[in-house]
Design a protein around this motif. Structure first.
Motif: not given
Length: 586
Positions: A137-164
């Motif tokens: 439950t909580m572990g799976l919730a953290l996993f799903l949250r981390a997955s969404l944050l991982f994807i969202g953060a990666l998209i935002m980083m690519l939009s700011i600076s592709l090289s970094l």
């Protein structure tokens, strides 16, 4: 190590459990998506705020600050809701599994309990089931949250600076490799740890349940050392697990903050060249932190998931193979019993034949004494008649039905057992007598009537709390005669077609035996009765005697007839018994 196919089956079972609570989890997931969106929006708003600190439009900055504060409040609210939904679902899931597991254990055949200790099963119901709570439950919730944050953060980083962003992306495979390797180690060691904990529970249960014997022989030190040894093994495995996890945490921390330092160093160069603003670098670093922490969470979860797979594999193995049921449920059983060429060996001792080509018949209402030396097979006959085991050869005919064709629950409704040491639970006298009937609620009048017929009502009413008197563990607050009469009252209430008396009066004094025998005489009326006994006075009440030796029937007949055969096994047994009792031989 757990085989790959078994590993896969365990994970399938875990997902089936989650599916039972899919709507609650979907609600929690929706709240989680909101928190992730708010969390991803904050760095972008902060970047805008930093880059416009020198703007003359103070009203705009005030509105922006209020907006960010509002987002924080909404995020906090959604986070609280998400936590409650997932955490409460975890408790509901554990409750469901524990209930199902206990029911499954209760429905196991007796052969299962020959191989599994009660202490071990308690451990499975306790710590093993609890391992599901945090991970599913909580572990799976953290996993799903981390997955969404991982994807969202990666998209935002690519939009700011592709090289970094490209530099950090190169570190992701290393993180995933670490997670895969550590997950395998955790799965194996977690299974070992749970087995060690089960061994501790088994040892404690065994010696605490026999505490009077331990104290009687002054074996407290020995019992303590056995538990210390079992606990030491568990400690050794736990310390190895802790060392492994510490190394993993160290590697994850180094990878996470190392990547952040690398980002700052490269970002400083980007600001100098004018490729990004200070606000963009700040938001990029925050997104990079989210990405790194999310990757670390994903790695941690994989290790935790595999630990849970190892810890709970035994649970799902236990939740199968129920006792045979679903056979014939005839309305009337006349009480006749036939053993036909029956041979049997206990599953744990297949090389030793407990019964060999045993054949005999008992007529409805007949009282039959089963006698023989210790180990002759008397208790085995009872165990087979109760359906606890299945014979390897031959058959048992109960009424006109083969016993293997009868529904197990229906078969046992027809039988009542009164033992030498009655099994009593730690509840009230009323509850122990009413335990005879599982199909319906029992009234006070029925219990009192049964107790009266068992010569127990008088002593029960002398207790201050009467029928609500607590008997203590194993009936420790009652005398031997009192316990026997409660057991007889239980058998009377059951109203069986077949009665089994297993040395029911052998451990009583003369006064208690008189009362108990009076109750037994009533109980045996018009019932097929199988009496396991050594006392000559008890055996002479039987219509027929079956004499067993080494699992074989060596004599059969009326007690008076067998007593006259001085070369027979029955005469020798009774002569020995009477000599030990300081009574003249037959």
């Amino acid at each position: 190590m757990m085989p790959a196919d078994q590993n896969s089956k365990v994970q399938q079972q875990m997902f089936k459990l989650l599916w039972l609570f899919r709507w609650r989890l979907a609600c929690g997931f929706a709240l989680m998506v909101l928190t992730v969106i708010f969390q991803l929006a904050l760095p972008k708003g902060l970047a805008y705020f930093i880059d416009h600190l020198n703007t003359p439009d103070i009203a705009l900055l005030n509105r922006l600050a209020i907006l960010m504060l509002g987002i924080l409040v909404l995020q906090a609210t959604a986070m609280a809701g998400r936590y409650y939904v997932f955490e409460s679902t975890g408790y509901l899931l554990v409750h469901h599994v524990r209930k199902q597991l206990y029911q499954s254990i209760l429905n196991k055949p007796v052969t299962f309990f020959d191989k599994h200790h009660v202490g071990e099963l308690n451990s499975r119901l306790g710590s093993d089931v609890e391992a599901l709570h945090d991970t599913l439950t909580m572990g799976l919730a953290l996993f799903l949250r981390a997955s969404l944050l991982f994807i969202g953060a990666l998209i935002m980083m690519l939009s700011i600076s592709l090289s970094l962003a490209s530099v950090l992306i190169m570190l992701i495979p290393l993180s995933l490799f670490m997670a895969q390797w550590i997950g395998k180690q955790f799965r194996v060691r977690s299974e070992q740890k749970q087995d060690a904990l089960a061994a501790c529970g088994k040892t404690a249960q065994e010696y605490l349940s026999h505490i009077r014997l331990v104290k009687a022989f002054n074996q407290q030190s020995f019992a303590n050392q056995r538990y210390v040894d079992a606990n030491k093994k568990s400690l050794h495995i736990s310390l190895k697990n802790t060392a492994l996890f510490a190394k993993f945490q160290s590697g994850s921390l180094l990878l996470t903050f190392g990547s952040l330092l690398l980002t700052l160093w490269l970002g400083a160069g980007q600001i100098s060249s004018g490729n990004i603003s200070t606000g963009d670098l700040t938001s990029f670093v925050l997104y990079a932190g989210m990405l790194s922490m999310s990757a670390s969470t994903l790695s941690d979860f994989w290790g935790e998931w595999m630990r849970t797979v190892g810890a709970t594999s035994k649970i799902f193995n236990l939740m199968s193979d129920a006792e045979h049921s679903g056979g014939s449920q005839r309305r009337e059983i006349d009480g006749s019993i036939q053993f036909q060429n029956l041979s049997f060996s206990y599953p744990e001792r297949p090389e030793h034949c407990a019964l060999q080509q045993l054949s005999f018949s008992i007529q409805p209402g007949e009282k039959v004494a089963l006698v023989g030396p210790s180990g002759a097979g008397k208790s085995t006959v009872v165990a087979l008649l109760m359906g606890f085991y299945q014979p390897q050869q031959g058959q048992i005919i109960f009424g006109s039905e083969n016993l293997t064709d009868l529904d197990t629950a229906f078969l046992r409704q027809q039988i009542a057992v009164v033992e030498q040491e009655p099994s009593l639970f730690s509840g009230s006298i009323f509850e122990n007598i009413a335990f005879a009937v599982a199909e319906r609620d029992v009234s006070n009048a029925e219990v009192i009537k049964a107790a009266t017929l068992a010569c127990a009502d008088e002593f029960i009413r002398r207790f201050p709390q009467g029928y609500q008197t607590q008997v203590g563990e194993h009936g420790a607050q009652l005398s031997g005669g009192q316990k026997q009469r409660i057991a007889i009252a239980r058998a009377i209430l059951r109203n069986p077609r077949v009665l089994i008396l297993d040395e029911a009066t052998s451990a009583l004094d003369a006064a208690s035996e008189t009362l108990v025998q009076q109750a037994l005489d009533y109980l045996m009326q018009d019932r097929t009765t199988l009496i396991i006994a050594h006392r000559f006075s008890t055996i002479t009440r039987a219509d027929k005697v079956l004499v067993l030796e080494q699992g074989r029937l060596v004599q059969e007949g009326r007690p008076q007839h067998l007593s006259a055969q001085q070369k027979g096994a029955f005469y020798q047994l009774m002569s020995m018994q009477l000599r030990h009792s300081a009574v003249n031989p037959i």
